[in-house]
Design a protein around this motif. Structure first.
Motif, short mmCIF file in Angstrom:
data_model
loop_
_atom_site.label_atom_id
_atom_site.label_comp_id
_atom_site.label_asym_id
_atom_site.label_seq_id
_atom_site.Cartn_x
_atom_site.Cartn_y
_atom_site.Cartn_z
N SER A 1 28.67 1.53 27.13
CA SER A 1 28.60 2.07 28.49
C SER A 1 29.38 3.38 28.62
O SER A 1 28.91 4.35 29.22
N THR A 2 30.59 3.39 28.04
CA THR A 2 31.41 4.61 28.09
C THR A 2 30.72 5.77 27.36
O THR A 2 30.71 6.91 27.83
N ILE A 3 30.14 5.47 26.22
CA ILE A 3 29.48 6.50 25.42
C ILE A 3 28.28 7.08 26.15
O ILE A 3 28.04 8.29 26.12
N GLN A 4 27.51 6.24 26.82
CA GLN A 4 26.35 6.74 27.57
C GLN A 4 26.78 7.72 28.65
O GLN A 4 26.14 8.77 28.84
N SER A 5 27.87 7.41 29.34
CA SER A 5 28.39 8.33 30.37
C SER A 5 28.86 9.63 29.74
O SER A 5 28.63 10.72 30.28
N MET A 6 29.52 9.54 28.60
CA MET A 6 30.00 10.75 27.91
C MET A 6 28.84 11.61 27.44
O MET A 6 28.88 12.84 27.55
N GLN A 7 27.79 10.99 26.93
CA GLN A 7 26.63 11.74 26.47
C GLN A 7 25.98 12.53 27.61
O GLN A 7 25.58 13.67 27.43
N GLN A 8 25.88 11.90 28.75
CA GLN A 8 25.28 12.57 29.90
C GLN A 8 26.13 13.76 30.36
O GLN A 8 25.60 14.80 30.72
N GLU A 9 27.44 13.59 30.34
CA GLU A 9 28.33 14.66 30.79
C GLU A 9 28.41 15.80 29.78
O GLU A 9 28.37 16.98 30.15
N MET A 10 28.50 15.49 28.50
CA MET A 10 28.75 16.50 27.48
C MET A 10 27.48 17.03 26.82
O MET A 10 27.52 18.08 26.19
N ASN A 11 26.39 16.29 26.93
CA ASN A 11 25.16 16.62 26.20
C ASN A 11 25.43 16.71 24.70
O ASN A 11 24.98 17.63 24.01
N MET A 12 26.23 15.76 24.22
CA MET A 12 26.55 15.65 22.80
C MET A 12 26.51 14.18 22.41
O MET A 12 26.65 13.30 23.26
N ASP A 13 26.32 13.93 21.14
CA ASP A 13 26.27 12.55 20.65
C ASP A 13 27.69 12.03 20.41
O ASP A 13 28.58 12.80 20.02
N VAL A 14 27.88 10.74 20.65
CA VAL A 14 29.17 10.10 20.42
C VAL A 14 28.90 8.77 19.72
O VAL A 14 28.09 7.97 20.19
N VAL A 15 29.57 8.53 18.59
CA VAL A 15 29.28 7.36 17.76
C VAL A 15 30.59 6.70 17.34
O VAL A 15 31.59 7.37 17.08
N ILE A 16 30.56 5.36 17.26
CA ILE A 16 31.66 4.58 16.68
C ILE A 16 31.07 3.72 15.57
O ILE A 16 30.04 3.06 15.76
N ALA A 17 31.70 3.73 14.40
CA ALA A 17 31.23 2.92 13.28
C ALA A 17 32.42 2.28 12.58
O ALA A 17 33.52 2.85 12.52
N THR A 18 32.21 1.07 12.09
CA THR A 18 33.22 0.39 11.28
C THR A 18 32.54 -0.16 10.03
O THR A 18 31.35 -0.44 10.03
N THR A 19 33.30 -0.29 8.96
CA THR A 19 32.73 -0.82 7.71
C THR A 19 33.80 -1.53 6.89
O THR A 19 34.98 -1.15 6.93
N GLN A 20 33.37 -2.55 6.16
CA GLN A 20 34.23 -3.24 5.20
C GLN A 20 34.01 -2.74 3.79
O GLN A 20 34.83 -2.95 2.91
N ASP A 21 32.86 -2.07 3.56
CA ASP A 21 32.51 -1.64 2.22
C ASP A 21 31.79 -0.29 2.27
O ASP A 21 30.72 -0.17 2.85
N THR A 22 32.40 0.72 1.70
CA THR A 22 31.81 2.06 1.70
C THR A 22 30.96 2.30 0.46
O THR A 22 30.42 3.41 0.30
N GLY A 23 30.86 1.33 -0.41
CA GLY A 23 30.08 1.51 -1.63
C GLY A 23 30.69 2.51 -2.58
O GLY A 23 29.97 3.22 -3.30
N GLY A 24 32.01 2.57 -2.60
CA GLY A 24 32.70 3.48 -3.50
C GLY A 24 32.88 4.88 -2.95
O GLY A 24 33.45 5.74 -3.62
#
Length: 287
Positions: free
Chosen positions: A51-74
């Protein structure tokens, strides 16, 4: 017969309902910007971030992403974040502008990746400040709090605007791209200057086509003819009497080098590089 018609109508209604639900789910999945592969957030927290990201995208006209991982494959956190951004085709506009925040549990590192115009807002100093603020939370295992600090920092610096004297420094080529914004008075002066130049050109053309000089020359020629004027020419030579040569020593600028961004102030610097046609910056912090 009537029962068959009723059953057919019910099945048809259910069919359309299922299609609608599938369409809505597909749209939601396409718009998702939280990818918790390490399972660090609760369902409620992910919904909050979306929800927060959608509001930010509308205001900034930029993409906003959050990602997490346990394995980066080296891969390093940097390479994983950049590949994730490119492969998922994130970004707005021709410069793919946006920002990704990665919590890498494999390398124990959090990473901020500004892309495109976002590098103008998230300078080296600013994204480092966000990581500083988030360090205590992530060290204590408060991953949701860490993500909130990231989102708050991005919107805060976007609203603060691009800092004065901001420039991108490409660490691979040494190229410096200075951001230059045009103030209203500069635009007004440019318009006035253009109008004056146009008026001068138009005036010159009008003057030439009026043939005032030609008419004046015709009158002079007529008077000369009537007066039986004669002209005589004498040969003249131009002799060089004196010659002066001035030597100027131009000092060499040794104040900067590629590693320091050409000696410019680092306060507004964004260190970047190019990958798959995208200008990428940012950095990480171990925890």
């Amino acid at each position: 017969m009537r029962i068959k018609r009723v059953l057919s109508a019910v099945f048809l209604l259910l069919f359309f309902v299922l299609i609608s639900i599938g369409g809505i789910t597909g749209v939601y999945a396409a718009q998702s910007r939280v990818f918790d592969d390490a399972d660090l957030f609760t369902t409620k927290e992910k919904e909050e971030f979306e929800s927060t990201i959608q509001s930010m995208q509308q205001e900034m006209n930029m993409d906003v992403v959050i990602a997490t991982t346990q394995d980066t494959g080296g891969k390093s956190a940097k390479d994983y974040a950049e590949n994730f951004y490119i492969e998922r085709k994130f970004g707005k506009g021709s410069d793919y502008r946006g920002v990704l925040f990665l919590i890498d549990m494999d390398n124990r590192e959090m990473y901020i990746l500004p892309v495109g115009k976002m590098n103008r807002f998230l300078t080296d100093k600013r994204w480092n400040a966000i990581l500083d603020d988030a360090y205590e939370a992530i060290s204590g295992g408060e991953y949701a709090a860490c993500a909130r600090i990231y989102l708050d920092g991005v919107i805060k610096y976007y609203r603060a605007g691009i800092p004065g004297g901001q420039y991108n420094y490409d660490k691979e080529t040494g190229k410096i791209s200075v951001y230059r914004s045009i103030e209203w008075y500069e635009a007004a002066l440019a318009i006035l200057a253009a109008a004056a130049a146009a008026a001068a050109v138009c005036g010159g053309v009008t003057s030439q086509y009026s043939m005032k000089k030609e008419r004046g020359r015709a009158r002079v020629a007529l008077l000369a003819y009537r007066a039986n004027c004669e002209f005589s020419y004498s040969a003249q030579n131009d002799n060089l009497i004196n010659k002066t040569i001035t030597h100027v020593i131009v000092p060499r600028n040794n104040g900067g080098n590629g590693g320091s961004g050409g000696g410019m102030s680092s306060g507004g610097r964004s260190t970047t590089h190019t990958s798959s046609g995208r200008t990428m910056g940012g950095g990480g912090r171990k925890f």
